[in-house]
Scaffold this motif. Structure first.
Motif, mmCIF file in Angstrom:
data_model
loop_
_atom_site.group_PDB
_atom_site.id
_atom_site.type_symbol
_atom_site.label_atom_id
_atom_site.label_comp_id
_atom_site.label_asym_id
_atom_site.label_seq_id
_atom_site.Cartn_x
_atom_site.Cartn_y
_atom_site.Cartn_z
ATOM 1 N N HIS A 75 0.769 -1.149 0.016
ATOM 2 C CA HIS A 75 0.085 0.096 0.033
ATOM 3 C C HIS A 75 0.927 1.354 0.046
ATOM 4 O O HIS A 75 1.613 1.501 1.031
ATOM 5 C CB HIS A 75 -0.960 0.053 1.219
ATOM 6 N N HIS A 77 1.417 5.114 -2.081
ATOM 7 C CA HIS A 77 0.984 6.365 -3.242
ATOM 8 C C HIS A 77 2.239 6.748 -3.663
ATOM 9 O O HIS A 77 2.646 7.892 -3.283
ATOM 10 C CB HIS A 77 0.164 7.477 -2.381
ATOM 11 N N LYS A 188 -9.122 0.227 -6.670
ATOM 12 C CA LYS A 188 -9.030 0.562 -5.304
ATOM 13 C C LYS A 188 -10.499 1.259 -5.358
ATOM 14 O O LYS A 188 -10.940 2.028 -5.923
ATOM 15 C CB LYS A 188 -8.151 1.512 -5.105
ATOM 16 N N HIS A 250 -6.230 -0.704 5.833
ATOM 17 C CA HIS A 250 -6.384 -0.195 7.074
ATOM 18 C C HIS A 250 -6.958 -0.837 8.138
ATOM 19 O O HIS A 250 -6.573 -1.510 9.194
ATOM 20 C CB HIS A 250 -7.095 1.392 7.115
ATOM 21 N N ASP A 319 1.321 2.765 3.526
ATOM 22 C CA ASP A 319 0.663 4.079 3.158
ATOM 23 C C ASP A 319 1.491 4.898 2.922
ATOM 24 O O ASP A 319 1.242 6.378 3.115
ATOM 25 C CB ASP A 319 -0.443 4.366 4.155
HETATM 26 ZN ZN ZN Z 1 -3.658 4.769 1.102
#
Ligand code: ZN
Length: 418
Positions: A75, A77, A188, A250, A319
């Protein structure tokens, strides 16, 4: 030597002080591994170096190092940095293609520099990660595999505008998935809000009705795409599992029943727990927000301990690109969280190695050091007790038996990208 079959010579012979195979089994000390044609051809215990020295064969002496598989971060970005500067964060959410591409290149180098050879991207509103993947041939010197999402939809008025557009009026999620994002690896979906930093444990309702979510997951499945779903709270997680999503991202405050359900249905959980610690570190001391982040973190660590006991399939995701979550190095932080939750370091590493690889569909490429697998591995200094911190600066990284020249391609982070 005359008459000797040279084709049987290994292209690489290694003596490893310690070896972690990536499946979660305890590390072995003193191992001889042979690599032929880019693959592990044998892995055997050895009493010591003497047998190799006596055989007078050239070998790579890693007797003071640990060898482990290359890792995946499930995960990230890629288009964003982990900066904690609010104005820079806002800028990068809407950055044009050029700077986004430069950021992605740098972030891929950071992943590689920490032994990460595959990343799964959770989207950005410019679709930069997917476009980067489609327009840049894999850099042989930064051979990090990108799994990119298509357009990330959310319900109008709900969280998700930094990731993609709101659903147009009159369209269902399935309608939008049918037409968008050719070439994406997965879908997603955002199915809850963010975790509150004002009120501990506040849960938001699912963004999509169960039937709409299920139809979208089925539409994605027909196109061969698994669904990663942003979901926090009991109901949003429950319905995402029920709908057939491949992984829960999450999963804060999902509760014990959902953990049991994940274990039973073999659905992956990507807990991104370090994100809350990053808030604790980056927010002003003594504020409500910092205290709530600390409690969120503690709660997630408790959920992780339960999940381990229940056998929930956990894949590591950071993340990275979120507030205070830096590409590459945050993998070490997430591993530390797993260790804090009671995972032996080999098991924590399995979440980033074999389990992550399976979630990404790369289980025959990376994530395990066993006979027959491609020889893609990381060498870190010291023994097991130096992990995961020793991943901060690996001694060597090999991809399919070839050493990747790390120092040349690791750039120091600029203020913006760190
Ligand atoms: Zn994320």
């Amino acid at each position: 030597m005359q008459g000797e079959d040279l084709s049987r010579e290994p292209s690489l012979l290694i003596f490893a002080g310690w070896l972690i195979d990536g499946t979660g089994t305890p590390a072995e000390s003193c191992v001889i591994a042979e690599v032929q044609a880019g693959h592990f051809s044998s892995i055997q215990p050895a009493a010591n170096l003497d047998s190799l020295k006596a055989a007078n064969r050239p070998f790579l002496d890693l007797s003071h190092c640990t060898v482990l598989p290359v890792l995946s971060d499930c995960h990230v970005h890629l288009a964003w940095s982990g900066t904690t500067d609010r104005s820079q964060r806002d800028l990068q959410f809407h950055q044009p293609r050029g700077p986004a591409g430069a950021a992605i290149s740098g972030n891929l180098e950071r992943h590689l520099a920490h032994g990460i050879l595959a990343v799964r991207d959770g989207g950005d509103s410019g679709n930069h990660a997917l476009r980067f993947k489609q327009t840049h041939p894999r850099n042989p010197y930064v051979p990090v595999c990108i799994r990119a999402a298509g357009t990330v939809w959310h319900k109008p008025g709900r969280y998700g505008s930094i990731l993609g557009p709101a659903l147009p009026a009159g369209k269902t999620l399935a309608d939008c998935l049918r037409s968008a994002s050719p070439g994406a690896d997965h879908v997603k979906i955002v199915n809850s809000g963010l975790n509150s930093l004002a009120v501990f444990g506040r849960q938001t309702p699912p963004q999509f009705e169960y039937v709409e979510l299920r139809d979208a997951v089925n539409t994605a499945a027909r196109a061969g795409m698994p669904v990663m779903v942003h979901a926090n709270g009991v109901r949003a997680v429950r319905e995402a599992i029920e709908a057939g999503c491949r992984s829960i991202e999450h999963g804060y405050f999902m509760g014990r029943e959902n953990l049991e359900y994940l274990a039973e249905r073999r659905v992956y959980w990507v807990p991104t727990a370090y994100s809350m610690k990053a808030y604790v570190r980056g927010l002003d001391a003594g504020t409500i927000e910092q205290e709530t982040a600390r409690r969120n973190y503690d709660h997630q660590v408790e959920q992780l301990a339960h999940a381990r006991a229940m056998g929930v399939p956990i894949a590591l995701g950071t993340d990275a690109g979120g507030f205070g979550i830096h590409h590459g190095s945050s993998c070490i932080e997430e591993l530390r969280v797993l260790v804090e939750a009671g995972f032996p370091v080999e098991e924590a590493l399995a979440c980033a190695a074999s389990r992550s690889a399976r979630l990404l569909g790369l289980q025959n490429e990376i994530g395990r050091i066993i006979r027959g697998m491609p020889a893609s591995f990381v060498v870190v200094r010291g023994g097991i007790s130096s992990l995961p911190g020793s991943l901060e600066s690996p001694a060597m990284i090999f991809v399919r038996g070839e050493r990747v020249p790390l120092t040349r391609y690791v750039t120091p982070g600029s203020a913006f990208h760190r």
